[in-house]
Design a protein around this motif. Structure first.
Motif, PDB file in Angstrom:
ATOM      1  N   THR A 151       8.539   8.355   3.572  1.00  0.00           N
ATOM      2  CA  THR A 151       8.022   9.477   2.363  1.00  0.00           C
ATOM      3  C   THR A 151       8.201   8.655   0.818  1.00  0.00           C
ATOM      4  O   THR A 151       7.366   9.400   0.111  1.00  0.00           O
ATOM      5  N   ILE A 152       8.516   7.520   0.965  1.00  0.00           N
ATOM      6  CA  ILE A 152       8.615   6.871  -0.256  1.00  0.00           C
ATOM      7  C   ILE A 152       7.580   5.808  -0.306  1.00  0.00           C
ATOM      8  O   ILE A 152       7.331   4.906   0.358  1.00  0.00           O
ATOM      9  N   PRO A 153       6.659   6.043  -1.687  1.00  0.00           N
ATOM     10  CA  PRO A 153       5.693   5.011  -1.595  1.00  0.00           C
ATOM     11  C   PRO A 153       6.038   3.734  -1.650  1.00  0.00           C
ATOM     12  O   PRO A 153       6.949   3.423  -2.349  1.00  0.00           O
ATOM     13  N   LYS A 154       5.511   2.694  -1.034  1.00  0.00           N
ATOM     14  CA  LYS A 154       5.650   1.260  -0.932  1.00  0.00           C
ATOM     15  C   LYS A 154       6.711   0.990   0.086  1.00  0.00           C
ATOM     16  O   LYS A 154       6.975  -0.150   0.563  1.00  0.00           O
ATOM     17  N   PHE A 155       7.692   2.024   0.358  1.00  0.00           N
ATOM     18  CA  PHE A 155       8.762   1.829   1.456  1.00  0.00           C
ATOM     19  C   PHE A 155       8.139   1.756   2.929  1.00  0.00           C
ATOM     20  O   PHE A 155       8.811   1.074   3.744  1.00  0.00           O
ATOM     21  N   GLU A 156       7.166   2.778   2.829  1.00  0.00           N
ATOM     22  CA  GLU A 156       6.766   2.999   4.321  1.00  0.00           C
ATOM     23  C   GLU A 156       6.139   1.742   5.141  1.00  0.00           C
ATOM     24  O   GLU A 156       6.042   1.832   6.348  1.00  0.00           O
ATOM     25  N   LYS A 157       5.583   0.617   4.194  1.00  0.00           N
ATOM     26  CA  LYS A 157       5.248  -0.432   4.733  1.00  0.00           C
ATOM     27  C   LYS A 157       6.374  -1.356   5.748  1.00  0.00           C
ATOM     28  O   LYS A 157       6.097  -1.990   6.455  1.00  0.00           O
ATOM     29  N   HIS A 158       7.519  -0.917   5.072  1.00  0.00           N
ATOM     30  CA  HIS A 158       8.803  -1.948   5.408  1.00  0.00           C
ATOM     31  C   HIS A 158       9.692  -1.134   5.960  1.00  0.00           C
ATOM     32  O   HIS A 158      11.024  -1.442   6.126  1.00  0.00           O
TER      33      HIS A 158
END
Length: 216
Positions: A151-158
């Protein structure tokens, strides 16, 4: 500046969660790097992050007037997380339950207690570094962590990689146990629930154990 941070301000706040998890005990076991280096995979502008941190936490006055996030969980339980200059302190019903920092005291919550906060996304993530699990529980907790990191932008990729590293910092060697007349305790170093090493916390652990058993 208002010292209290509204918990809604943390929702989808990439800068906050990157800052916050840098204080956790996580690490990449294979690469042998600590969580602050791990979190470099979350790509943010360093200058913008620095400016955000200085303003959000009122860095010029943090020593005298640290900011905090607080709220009511139910009729019997409230929480506060205080962002001091060199540590993050945690409280339930104004009772100290640990801190993240150089002289950390973590691993207060059990897996079951953490999952009781799962319906409160920001609370779940805030309490995550204060949770102690045994190795076999990693597979249970991992999908919940991934779900919330997504749900956190830029966290979802990792999110899967970050979840693995965060989980590494939650492992305790001594599992929680039921102690007659007290409730849940453990013998883990650096845990407020270790009343053998920290007998000064005994009465407050008893009080919180009674309340936490009512969480659903």
């Amino acid at each position: 500046m208002n010292r209290q941070i509204q918990i809604e301000e943390l929702t989808q706040n990439t800068f906050f969660w990157k800052y916050y998890f840098c204080w956790s005990r996580g690490y990449d076991e294979k690469e042998e790097i600590n969580i602050d280096e791990v979190l470099e995979v979350v790509d943010t502008n360093e200058e913008e992050a620095y400016d955000w941190e200085r303003i959000f936490f009122n860095q010029d006055d943090i020593e005298e007037n640290p900011r905090y996030v607080a709220g009511k969980i139910n009729n019997d339980l409230n929480f506060a997380v205080e962002f001091a200059e060199y540590e993050i302190n945690f409280f339930l019903n104004d009772i100290y339950i640990g801190n993240l920092g150089g002289h950390f005291e973590a691993w207060f919550f059990t897996l079951e207690e953490l999952l009781a906060f799962e319906k409160y996304p920001n609370l779940f993530l805030l309490f995550l570094p204060m949770t102690g699990i045994i190795e076999d529980q990693k597979t249970i907790l991992k999908p919940f962590i991934i779900k919330h990191l997504n749900t956190i932008p830029k966290f979802e990729k990792h999110s899967e990689y970050l979840a693995d590293c965060i989980l590494n910092g939650l492992i305790i060697e001594s599992p929680f146990q039921q102690t007659e007349g007290i409730g849940l305790t453990n013998n883990q170093n650096h845990s407020v629930r270790n009343i053998s090493d920290y007998p000064r916390y005994k009465e407050e652990v008893i009080e919180l154990n009674k309340i936490l058993t009512t969480l659903k």
